[in-house]
Design an enzyme around this catalytic site. Structure first.
Site, PDB file in Angstrom:
ATOM      1  N   GLY A  20       0.803  -1.229   0.000  1.00 32.64           N
ATOM      2  CA  GLY A  20       0.000   0.000   0.000  1.00 32.64           C
ATOM      3  C   GLY A  20       0.832   1.273   0.000  1.00 32.64           C
ATOM      4  O   GLY A  20       0.360   2.319   0.442  1.00 32.64           O
ATOM      5  N   ASP A  89       7.017   8.714  -6.583  1.00 28.90           N
ATOM      6  CA  ASP A  89       6.707   7.291  -6.396  1.00 28.90           C
ATOM      7  C   ASP A  89       7.795   6.447  -7.071  1.00 28.90           C
ATOM      8  O   ASP A  89       8.505   6.930  -7.962  1.00 28.90           O
ATOM      9  CB  ASP A  89       5.332   6.966  -6.999  1.00 28.90           C
ATOM     10  CG  ASP A  89       4.780   5.651  -6.452  1.00 28.90           C
ATOM     11  OD1 ASP A  89       5.257   5.176  -5.397  1.00 28.90           O
ATOM     12  OD2 ASP A  89       3.856   5.084  -7.079  1.00 28.90           O
ATOM     13  N   GLU A  90       7.947   5.201  -6.655  1.00 25.63           N
ATOM     14  CA  GLU A  90       8.922   4.259  -7.241  1.00 25.63           C
ATOM     15  C   GLU A  90      10.332   4.834  -7.216  1.00 25.63           C
ATOM     16  O   GLU A  90      11.106   4.679  -8.169  1.00 25.63           O
ATOM     17  CB  GLU A  90       8.537   3.928  -8.700  1.00 25.63           C
ATOM     18  CG  GLU A  90       7.153   3.375  -8.873  1.00 25.63           C
ATOM     19  CD  GLU A  90       7.031   1.916  -8.455  1.00 25.63           C
ATOM     20  OE1 GLU A  90       8.002   1.333  -7.940  1.00 25.63           O
ATOM     21  OE2 GLU A  90       5.935   1.377  -8.630  1.00 25.63           O
TER      22      GLU A  90
END
Ligand code: TMP
Ligand code: MG
Ligand code: ZN
Length: 198
Positions: A20, A89-90
């Site tokens: 998540g 993100d990532e």
């Protein structure tokens, strides 16, 4: 003495796949938007799993993002203006210059929120993550559910043709349910893992 609280810090959201992380990043981004503050979201171009110019979580939550192929593009997009927050993100896929950029933005008063895998499929630290985790003011480590035994999962199992991946396989392999499962320490398997690396 200056007791004024200053903005600008680094928040890391880490953990295994399916824990998540992106969902939590999107939740923080939405709260900033509800507060009518500016947040700009980036993600590495390498991650084209679900969508370009969008960050998408495994449960299909989404928010707009800018795809970048190297960390310096963050400065080009900001173009001298600092937003309240920058989210990435990532981040495990980014090259090491992202570390100084996160530090620099936080020093300049920007709230920096990054999400990424703390460990690769070998169970070892992933790219820039250890550095970012050490430098961050706030760290959230999320767990998933082990798909074998149901315990809290802290690792990501890579599966190739129905078998656990080998230690010597390349670190980067973009994918989701077809190649990866969440696993606990005890159910996580890496074929040919050198003994010294245990
Ligand atoms: P997620 O954390 O948002 O689920 O996405 C993680 C991405 O990282 C996914 O595309 C698979 C990729 N990945 C690797 O490239 N190497 C690895 O060792 C692992 C565990 C994941
Ligand atoms: Mg994600
Ligand atoms: Zn397990």
């Amino acid at each position: 003495m200056d007791l004024q609280v200053k903005d600008g810090w680094i928040e890391v959201i880490s953990g295994s796949m399916y824990a998540g992380k992106t969902e939590e990043l999107i939740r923080r981004v939405k709260r900033i938007e509800y507060a009518r503050k500016e947040v700009i979201v980036f993600k590495p171009l390498i991650d084209n799993r679900y969508s370009s110019n969008e960050v998408v979580s495994h449960d299909n939550g989404r928010t707009k993002s800018i795809d970048i192929s190297n960390p310096e593009e963050i400065y080009q997009h900001l173009n001298g203006r600092l937003p309240y927050a920058v989210a990435i993100d990532e981040v495990q896929f980014m090259s090491s210059s992202i570390i100084d950029i996160c530090e620099d933005l936080a020093d300049c008063g920007v709230r920096v929120i990054v999400a990424g895998l703390d460990k690769n499929f070998r169970g070892e630290p992933f790219g820039v993550m250890p550095d970012l985790l050490a430098r961050a003011e706030y760290v959230t480590k999320l767990d998933a559910i082990c798909q074998v035994c149901g315990a809290p999962a802290t690792r990501t199992q890579r599966i190739i043709n129905g078998k656990p991946a080998r230690y010597s396989d390349p670190i980067i392999l973009v994918g989701a349910k077809e190649q990866y499962e969440a696993r606990c320490r005890h159910c996580h398997v890496v074929l040919d893992k050198p003994h010294a690396k245990r």
